[in-house]
Design an enzyme around this catalytic site. Sequence first.
Site, PDB file in Angstrom:
ATOM      1  N   HIS A 174      -5.530  67.186  17.542  1.00  0.00           N
ATOM      2  CA  HIS A 174      -4.210  66.814  17.002  1.00  0.00           C
ATOM      3  C   HIS A 174      -4.292  65.372  16.489  1.00  0.00           C
ATOM      4  CE1 HIS A 174      -1.354  70.049  18.418  1.00  0.00           C
ATOM      5  NE2 HIS A 174      -2.524  70.440  18.864  1.00  0.00           N
ATOM      6  N   GLY A 175      -3.282  64.994  15.691  1.00  0.00           N
ATOM      7  CA  GLY A 175      -3.227  63.608  15.222  1.00  0.00           C
ATOM      8  C   GLY A 175      -4.294  63.281  14.195  1.00  0.00           C
ATOM      9  N   ASP A 210       3.298  75.344  15.719  1.00  0.00           N
ATOM     10  CA  ASP A 210       2.827  74.141  16.408  1.00  0.00           C
ATOM     11  C   ASP A 210       3.700  73.905  17.662  1.00  0.00           C
ATOM     12  OD1 ASP A 210       1.094  72.018  16.608  1.00  0.00           O
ATOM     13  OD2 ASP A 210       2.067  70.771  15.106  1.00  0.00           O
ATOM     14  N   HIS A 232       0.328  61.433  17.047  1.00  0.00           N
ATOM     15  CA  HIS A 232       0.960  61.901  15.824  1.00  0.00           C
ATOM     16  C   HIS A 232       1.435  60.678  15.046  1.00  0.00           C
ATOM     17  CE1 HIS A 232       1.827  65.681  18.356  1.00  0.00           C
ATOM     18  NE2 HIS A 232       0.875  65.985  17.502  1.00  0.00           N
TER      19      HIS A 232
HETATM   20  P1  13P Z   1      -0.565  63.783  12.388  1.00  0.00           P
HETATM   21  O1  13P Z   1       0.890  63.733  12.071  1.00  0.00           O
HETATM   22  O2  13P Z   1      -1.053  62.524  12.991  1.00  0.00           O
HETATM   23  O3  13P Z   1      -1.391  64.203  11.219  1.00  0.00           O
HETATM   24  O4  13P Z   1      -0.771  64.886  13.524  1.00  0.00           O
HETATM   25  C1  13P Z   1      -0.450  66.214  13.239  1.00  0.00           C
HETATM   26  C2  13P Z   1      -0.515  67.087  14.432  1.00  0.00           C
HETATM   27  O5  13P Z   1      -1.295  66.853  15.337  1.00  0.00           O
HETATM   28  C3  13P Z   1       0.394  68.224  14.476  1.00  0.00           C
HETATM   29  O6  13P Z   1       0.368  68.893  15.678  1.00  0.00           O
END
Ligand code: 13P
Length: 276
Positions: free
Chosen positions: A205-206, A79, A175
């Site tokens: 993401h997120g 990531d 995130h």
């Molecule tokens: P979250 O922590 O909101 O689930 O997002 C994870 C993410 O996008 C990792 O790159």
Amino acid sequence: MKSKLKDVLLDLRKRKRALMAFNLQNLYHLEAAKLVSERLKVPLIIQFSERYLRLLDEKYGIEFLIKTYGNDFIYFHLDHCIDLQFIKRCIDFGFDSVMYDGSAFDIETNMKNTKIIIAHASKVGCLVEGELGKVSGVEDGFGEEGSSYAEIEEIETYVKETKIDLMALGIGNAHGFYDDLKGLKTAILKEASNKLDDQQFYVLHGGTGLPDSIIKETIDYGVVKINVSTQLKKHTMDLLKSYTSGNDLYNEISFNKLMTEGLSQLFEEYLMKYTQ
Ligand code: 13P
């Protein structure tokens, strides 16, 4: 024979489904991911934030992680990272995909570094994820508060110039848990949905805290990889709390079972909802 990650993504897009990418932090997480992928025979991505991968690498070595927890359904991904040497190290160890996140830089620098990684990755068939517009929030030490939105002209330039495989866009996503979803602009993805060629894919993401309807909408606009991290961390802590309030303390076997089964159930819910 194991399918290539690109073929898995193409198949999912055709079926309007998506690959779940779970940010994992420890061996219980890894065991649970392996367990559930074999139980359901459904592909998933094990991804690591740079911080946790460095930790796990120091303790066990990347080779051990891939060998022990890989199987025909699991794909490994790095990531958000800007350390070109570390990204190359993951590619050389056989990761299926890596992310170079140059979203904090100007677009020229972002594209220049993305291309360096693509040149290295393409030699071994590793896919590369890039980002435009900033996803808000600090994820395992990476990033900062305050998001920015990806701009359509920049997306067009970036995807054409770099030939990126996986494209993450800042659309007001974050995130961590969301206070509210007022800043989320799925319209950006909608407008950007025809900017990729048929070998390129969007990434969301997120994933934690986004309603099902929004996630499904983004899949309609071309998202084929969904990242989830914070929800897994919360679930891990909830399992720990339930263990310490039970009667079975000081028993590693029952602890291990609770963690791996509990986490695999959470993984299963996501996989049934978005991938299966
Ligand atoms: P979250 O922590 O909101 O689930 O997002 C994870 C993410 O996008 C990792 O790159």
